[in-house]
Design an enzyme around this catalytic site. Sequence first.
Site, PDB file in Angstrom:
ATOM      1  N   ASP A 375       0.793  -1.171  -0.031  1.00  0.00           N
ATOM      2  CA  ASP A 375       0.092   0.004  -0.042  1.00  0.00           C
ATOM      3  C   ASP A 375       0.907   1.350   0.007  1.00  0.00           C
ATOM      4  O   ASP A 375       2.239   1.104   0.363  1.00  0.00           O
ATOM      5  CB  ASP A 375      -0.937  -0.088   1.063  1.00  0.00           C
ATOM      6  CG  ASP A 375      -1.662   1.319   1.461  1.00  0.00           C
ATOM      7  OD1 ASP A 375      -2.156   1.513   0.535  1.00  0.00           O
ATOM      8  OD2 ASP A 375      -1.669   1.889   2.512  1.00  0.00           O
ATOM      9  N   ASP A 569      -0.802  -0.632   6.157  1.00  0.00           N
ATOM     10  CA  ASP A 569      -0.962  -0.104   7.364  1.00  0.00           C
ATOM     11  C   ASP A 569      -1.712  -0.332   8.399  1.00  0.00           C
ATOM     12  O   ASP A 569      -1.861   0.107   9.560  1.00  0.00           O
ATOM     13  CB  ASP A 569      -0.854   1.556   7.382  1.00  0.00           C
ATOM     14  CG  ASP A 569      -2.019   2.181   6.794  1.00  0.00           C
ATOM     15  OD1 ASP A 569      -2.981   1.292   6.589  1.00  0.00           O
ATOM     16  OD2 ASP A 569      -2.044   3.295   6.336  1.00  0.00           O
TER      17      ASP A 569
END
Length: 676
Positions: A375, A569
């Site tokens: 990501d 995250d």
Amino acid sequence: MIHEHHHSESAHEHHSGDHCCHEHESHCGCSHEHHHHHHEHHHDHEHGSLHRQLLLIGITIVLLVCAVLIEKYSSLSTWQLLLVYLVPYLLVGHDTLKEAWEGVTHGDAFNEHFLMSIATIGALLIGFLPGAETQFPEAVFVMLFFQIGEMFEGYAEGKSRESISHLMDIRPDVARVVRGGDVETVAPDEVAVGETIEIRPGEKVPLDGVVVEGTTALNTVALTGETLPRDVAEGDEVVSGCVNVSGVIKVRTTKVFGESTVSKIINLVEHASDNKSRSEAFISRFARIYTPVVVFAAIVLAVLPPLFSGNFSASFPTWLYRALMFLVVSCPCALVISVPLTFFGGIGGASRNGILIKGANFMDVLSKVDTVVFDKTGTLTHGQFAVEAVHPDSCDERHLLHLAAHVEHFSTHPIGAALRAAFPDEATDGCSVSNVEEIAGQGVRARVGDDIVCVGNTKMMDAVGAKWKDCHHVGTIIHVAINGSYAGHIVINDQVKADSAEAVEGLHTLGVEHTVMLTGDREAVGADVASRLGLSEYHAELLPADKVDHVERLIAGQHDGRFLAFVGDGINDAPVLARADVGIAMGGLGSDAAIEAADVVIMDDKPSKVPLAIRIARRTLAIAKQNVWFAIGVKVAVLILATFGLATMWMAVFADVGVTVIAVINAMRALQTIKI
């Protein structure tokens, strides 16, 4: 081998036992001092057990030497010699004999204790057969060496537990809660959400919360492996498990103890040994089938050749001796002990680097990763906007930033925060700001002193008639106009983490050629970050569901036996973390979603820990394979020699206990930390 649960996986039993203790505490309010004393008691017991084993081994060696001297220099009968040798034999072997008997009575006969007992009892009795030589010293020596192997195993398991117990030390003992103006000392699970707690220097942070008073530095080494303390002030979040280094702070709690970071990490660590690797599961299944086969093969070896020899009574002692050696050699201790120990050590070694791997099965997968998907925001970048460049047109840089910060004074948007952070003097320079007007889809207009200042995009510049200039920088471009005249523009960007490029390069060095970035950000921003970091592929302007689709597509294109890791995250990436072969959550420090959804949690914000985690997993698997092939190779060689009468009982002892000790020492290498 069914019985390995008693002895080779006592580390796992220890953890599950502790887990029961925590469960009990959480349900009945049992005090945390109880756990602390229990843990200390267990450590003292383990330490005492090692001393007891050493003492037993030392006394046995002395008694064995005395017995050999008595046999050499006296003319005792076989029965009398047996009694002499029984003293050291029973002294060092009574635990093993007891375990073997318990296994038989519980229908769980085929274990290493049973094999050792049968082999040594056989060696003690073989001397009473016509024409056979006595094997008393060999019998005692086999049992003695087996105990030395057990001692090494216990020591190694203790070291493995220590490697993870530093994480257990993050459990806070007490919380000082402010109630009615007084400070009360209570158990952490008695503090409610929203209460204020006081944390003094040297104390552990007992619950997650926000600092409401004071400043300090926090030592996060137990959670992240980072030795540099982290400064916190009023308004900053703190997580349980850190140690307060310098000042007194007051914290408003945001979670109950059961939901806090420290509880979740302890729970994660305790269950790490539940998820067995495929290697461990295979060896457990293999041992359960293998051990009975070996026992029956030994019986066949003892009986069949003498039957076909034509003189059963003359050849039986020889073949019985070979069968007893066969039993000693074929004991699968080295495999059953060293493989789980290697994985346990690898998990411990990773935790020292601030990497929590939820089980040996994930270490298996991690070692075979050949595609890593990242990501962008919060993983490769900080997820916080900052001013990257200032390009003034009709005034200097400082004045341009000064005006933009004033206009954005009341804005809650991340861009406004970035502009204010770039000009911190804005709050105290005394300029008056009035008539603030936010224009949807364009920006903000306000009067700063005597000037009308517009801060926004190109649409706002067109609306006020300011002739704006384009920018070659990739990022969010904020244009500024003063009284309708163009004053310049400011470039704002999400900052790439310092070690993101190092992480990608590290993966390529490990042979992970396919590195992919998925982001919801604009195409130009995605392309810029991907090119700066050297990623092999990127996809921009994605919704969370699109990320799952891309991961599905990449998994479908994988070769057999190769796996995909997704690094996120943990906040909005839970669906993708769960779908990947192995989900790696970044910045798990305080992120609930990370600890819940991921298979591997990196406790700080360093992407460079991803290649480190893969290196640790590969090294752990390599050590486990070395132990398996070394143990099997030596055993097969000695078994063949034993069958043809070319091996001695001393060789058999080395092939079993010697190999086990070497394998255990090798397994302990998995505990060593790898420096980044």
